[in-house]
Design a protein around this motif. Structure first.
Motif, mmCIF file in Angstrom:
data_model
loop_
_atom_site.group_PDB
_atom_site.id
_atom_site.type_symbol
_atom_site.label_atom_id
_atom_site.label_comp_id
_atom_site.label_asym_id
_atom_site.label_seq_id
_atom_site.Cartn_x
_atom_site.Cartn_y
_atom_site.Cartn_z
ATOM 1 N N GLU A 228 -3.530 -57.776 61.227
ATOM 2 C CA GLU A 228 -4.562 -57.244 60.349
ATOM 3 C C GLU A 228 -4.403 -57.740 58.914
ATOM 4 O O GLU A 228 -5.396 -57.908 58.193
ATOM 5 C CB GLU A 228 -4.526 -55.708 60.360
ATOM 6 N N LEU A 229 -3.166 -57.979 58.497
ATOM 7 C CA LEU A 229 -2.926 -58.354 57.109
ATOM 8 C C LEU A 229 -2.986 -59.853 56.858
ATOM 9 O O LEU A 229 -3.064 -60.279 55.701
ATOM 10 C CB LEU A 229 -1.552 -57.834 56.662
ATOM 11 N N TRP A 230 -2.933 -60.650 57.922
ATOM 12 C CA TRP A 230 -2.849 -62.102 57.743
ATOM 13 C C TRP A 230 -4.014 -62.643 56.918
ATOM 14 O O TRP A 230 -3.824 -63.357 55.940
ATOM 15 C CB TRP A 230 -2.813 -62.801 59.104
ATOM 16 N N GLU A 231 -5.248 -62.282 57.300
ATOM 17 C CA GLU A 231 -6.417 -62.867 56.623
ATOM 18 C C GLU A 231 -6.547 -62.425 55.160
ATOM 19 O O GLU A 231 -6.706 -63.279 54.279
ATOM 20 C CB GLU A 231 -7.688 -62.527 57.398
ATOM 21 N N PRO A 232 -6.478 -61.101 54.857
ATOM 22 C CA PRO A 232 -6.601 -60.730 53.433
ATOM 23 C C PRO A 232 -5.477 -61.276 52.565
ATOM 24 O O PRO A 232 -5.712 -61.660 51.415
ATOM 25 C CB PRO A 232 -6.578 -59.188 53.465
ATOM 26 N N LEU A 233 -4.253 -61.331 53.112
ATOM 27 C CA LEU A 233 -3.144 -61.884 52.336
ATOM 28 C C LEU A 233 -3.334 -63.372 52.106
ATOM 29 O O LEU A 233 -2.981 -63.891 51.030
ATOM 30 C CB LEU A 233 -1.804 -61.613 53.034
ATOM 31 N N GLN A 234 -3.894 -64.064 53.102
ATOM 32 C CA GLN A 234 -4.142 -65.489 52.948
ATOM 33 C C GLN A 234 -5.109 -65.762 51.801
ATOM 34 O O GLN A 234 -4.971 -66.742 51.076
ATOM 35 C CB GLN A 234 -4.720 -66.062 54.244
ATOM 36 N N GLN A 235 -6.086 -64.890 51.637
ATOM 37 C CA GLN A 235 -7.081 -65.078 50.580
ATOM 38 C C GLN A 235 -6.445 -65.067 49.193
ATOM 39 O O GLN A 235 -6.940 -65.720 48.272
ATOM 40 C CB GLN A 235 -8.140 -63.974 50.671
ATOM 41 N N PHE A 236 -5.356 -64.304 49.050
ATOM 42 C CA PHE A 236 -4.677 -64.213 47.755
ATOM 43 C C PHE A 236 -3.445 -65.108 47.681
ATOM 44 O O PHE A 236 -2.697 -65.066 46.704
ATOM 45 C CB PHE A 236 -4.275 -62.766 47.469
ATOM 46 N N GLY A 237 -3.203 -65.912 48.734
ATOM 47 C CA GLY A 237 -2.080 -66.850 48.717
ATOM 48 C C GLY A 237 -0.747 -66.225 49.055
ATOM 49 O O GLY A 237 0.299 -66.695 48.594
ATOM 50 N N PHE A 238 -0.754 -65.152 49.890
ATOM 51 C CA PHE A 238 0.485 -64.476 50.260
ATOM 52 C C PHE A 238 0.657 -64.433 51.774
ATOM 53 O O PHE A 238 -0.310 -64.570 52.530
ATOM 54 C CB PHE A 238 0.504 -63.038 49.713
ATOM 55 N N SER A 239 1.883 -64.250 52.204
ATOM 56 C CA SER A 239 2.218 -64.012 53.604
ATOM 57 C C SER A 239 3.068 -62.753 53.684
ATOM 58 O O SER A 239 3.538 -62.243 52.658
ATOM 59 C CB SER A 239 2.984 -65.193 54.197
ATOM 60 N N CYS A 240 3.273 -62.268 54.911
ATOM 61 C CA CYS A 240 4.074 -61.049 55.052
ATOM 62 C C CYS A 240 4.936 -61.103 56.298
ATOM 63 O O CYS A 240 4.637 -61.829 57.253
ATOM 64 C CB CYS A 240 3.182 -59.817 55.078
ATOM 65 N N THR A 241 6.006 -60.316 56.274
ATOM 66 C CA THR A 241 6.896 -60.152 57.420
ATOM 67 C C THR A 241 7.305 -58.685 57.502
ATOM 68 O O THR A 241 7.671 -58.089 56.482
ATOM 69 C CB THR A 241 8.160 -61.017 57.284
ATOM 70 N N LEU A 242 7.218 -58.102 58.677
ATOM 71 C CA LEU A 242 7.626 -56.708 58.859
ATOM 72 C C LEU A 242 9.035 -56.670 59.440
ATOM 73 O O LEU A 242 9.317 -57.290 60.466
ATOM 74 C CB LEU A 242 6.654 -55.988 59.791
ATOM 75 N N LYS A 243 9.927 -55.913 58.774
ATOM 76 C CA LYS A 243 11.306 -55.803 59.217
ATOM 77 C C LYS A 243 11.700 -54.339 59.355
ATOM 78 O O LYS A 243 11.071 -53.451 58.759
ATOM 79 C CB LYS A 243 12.241 -56.498 58.226
ATOM 80 N N TYR A 244 12.747 -54.112 60.136
ATOM 81 C CA TYR A 244 13.318 -52.763 60.278
ATOM 82 C C TYR A 244 14.784 -52.855 59.904
ATOM 83 O O TYR A 244 15.596 -53.429 60.624
ATOM 84 C CB TYR A 244 13.152 -52.258 61.713
ATOM 85 N N GLU A 245 15.118 -52.321 58.734
ATOM 86 C CA GLU A 245 16.476 -52.448 58.214
ATOM 87 C C GLU A 245 17.012 -51.087 57.776
ATOM 88 O O GLU A 245 16.325 -50.344 57.045
ATOM 89 C CB GLU A 245 16.500 -53.415 57.020
ATOM 90 N N LEU A 246 18.209 -50.767 58.233
ATOM 91 C CA LEU A 246 18.900 -49.538 57.835
ATOM 92 C C LEU A 246 18.027 -48.300 58.027
ATOM 93 O O LEU A 246 17.957 -47.396 57.183
ATOM 94 C CB LEU A 246 19.351 -49.631 56.369
ATOM 95 N N GLY A 247 17.322 -48.265 59.153
ATOM 96 C CA GLY A 247 16.513 -47.095 59.485
ATOM 97 C C GLY A 247 15.179 -47.023 58.781
ATOM 98 O O GLY A 247 14.487 -45.996 58.858
ATOM 99 N N GLU A 248 14.770 -48.074 58.079
ATOM 100 C CA GLU A 248 13.497 -48.091 57.363
ATOM 101 C C GLU A 248 12.686 -49.323 57.727
ATOM 102 O O GLU A 248 13.239 -50.397 57.944
ATOM 103 C CB GLU A 248 13.719 -48.082 55.844
ATOM 104 N N TYR A 249 11.365 -49.120 57.758
ATOM 105 C CA TYR A 249 10.469 -50.261 57.914
ATOM 106 C C TYR A 249 10.164 -50.842 56.540
ATOM 107 O O TYR A 249 9.850 -50.111 55.593
ATOM 108 C CB TYR A 249 9.157 -49.846 58.582
ATOM 109 N N VAL A 250 10.265 -52.162 56.456
ATOM 110 C CA VAL A 250 10.018 -52.855 55.197
ATOM 111 C C VAL A 250 8.999 -53.966 55.440
ATOM 112 O O VAL A 250 9.214 -54.825 56.299
ATOM 113 C CB VAL A 250 11.305 -53.469 54.610
#
Length: 370
Positions: free
Chosen positions: A58-80
């Motif tokens: 869902e985030l790929w297209e809007p982030l692409q429009q602003f020149g950004f990418s994203c990665t979802l991680k799960y670290e130390l019991g939290e989603y980042v």
């Protein structure tokens, strides 16, 4: 928000402005309770509203429009959710140009030989190969440019075509383009995959019609050369009958059309990351893996049939079976929106495309003439 690095001028983007722009899109799929700025990226801490796969999709297209990418991680019991600026790489188009010129030359050499030119005694007869060069480059180039245009239409990053000069009997190993980044959806995967074979096949048909209306040159084979007999696929035979062409010898331009049909067939094999593999993956989803798994084995059996029952050369199918055995085993990367199925029109177009591929098939594509 921790903006210490930004205040010091070390950040590579305006964090506050970026958050204000992206936040409305992010909170649709991700409940955010904290945002941190490292100066290199933004860290959104929160809870997913949907599956991890859907979030990045869902985030790929809007982030692409602003020149950004994203990665979802799960670290130390939290989603980042890690959001970072995309690195822009400058295309080295001079490489594409050099390869294009080199392939133009190598195919013209082969075209001149097909036209009966003796390049050793008369080098300027090289230009007799120009019709074949224009035909084969149009067939191969249109195929790859269709991929390129459709990929860019869907927001994907793709390179311009790279032609591959090689000392084969046509002077090239074809052309390819490079994709960078994910495929946004099954729709995009299908459109990109199907565009190349359809446009390339259309160009092959056009080139074949032109070539069959040209008079074949009288060629005396060189003493150290090998002549090849071609197996004509049903589509080629149909065009021959349609234009009323007779005779076994083909003009080099018509031969370029034959090559285009053969290339279309190979590309439409439903396995791995061939065009046919892309189309089938988009049509069937992960169920396509079963067909992709079986395809090398089917080709291997076809090769054995040609060799042992028909007593002909079936090495082409054995070699392609081994090629697909290796590369199909890697699997096919999933599109971001993998759960959204194709519409019925695209399913129908996919079926028609595979039927057209079958019309380009012949058991014995070529064999040496003693």
């Amino acid at each position: 928000m921790n903006q210490e690095n930004h205040k010091k001028g070390k950040g590579k983007f305006n964090a506050e402005e970026t958050v204000s722009r992206l936040y409305p899109y992010i909170v649709r799929v991700f409940d955010v309770y904290e945002v941190q700025n490292s100066g290199e990226a933004l860290y959104f801490y929160g809870t997913p509203r949907t599956s991890n796969e859907n979030i990045t999709g869902e985030l790929w297209e809007p982030l692409q429009q602003f020149g950004f990418s994203c990665t979802l991680k799960y670290e130390l019991g939290e989603y980042v959710l890690l959001v970072f600026p995309e690195k822009k790489t400058k295309e080295k188009t001079w490489i594409n140009l050099v390869l294009f010129i080199a392939t133009f030359f190598t195919t013209m050499v082969c075209g001149a030989w097909m036209s009966g030119a003796d390049l050793e005694s008369e080098p300027f007869q090289l230009f007799r190969g120009l019709p074949f060069t224009l035909a084969i480059m149009a067939v191969l180039g249109s195929h790859e440019m269709a991929h390129y245009v459709m990929a860019r239409y869907h927001g994907m990053k793709a390179s311009l075509p790279y032609f591959i000069p090689f000392p084969t009997f046509i002077g090239t190993m074809g052309a390819l383009i490079r994709y960078r980044g994910p495929v946004p959806s099954r729709k995009a995967l299908f459109d990109v995959g199907v565009a190349g074979p359809l446009v390339g096949l259309f160009m092959s048909v056009a080139v074949t019609v032109i070539g069959l209306n040209l008079e074949s040159p009288a060629v005396s084979p060189l003493s150290d050369s090998m002549m090849l007999g071609l197996g004509l696929p049903p589509l080629f035979v149909f065009i021959q009958k349609l234009v009323g062409a007779t005779g076994e010898n083909l003009h080099p331009v018509a031969f370029a059309g034959w090559v285009g049909m053969f290339v279309t067939l190979l590309n439409l094999l439903p396995a791995g990351q061939l065009d046919g593999g892309h189309i089938l993956r988009a049509m069937l989803g992960k169920k396509a893996e079963k067909i992709s798994f079986m395809m090398p084995r089917v080709l291997f059996l076809i090769g054995l049939y040609v060799i042992y029952w028909m007593k002909e050369d079936g090495f082409i199918w054995i070699s392609w079976a081994l090629f697909l055995w290796i590369f199909a085993a890697v699997g096919h990367p999933s599109p971001l929106h993998d759960k959204v199925e194709l519409d019925k029109k695209r399913i129908l177009l996919g079926i028609i495309t595979f039927i057209l591929g079958l019309l380009c098939f012949t058991l014995i594509p070529f064999k040496p003439i003693p």
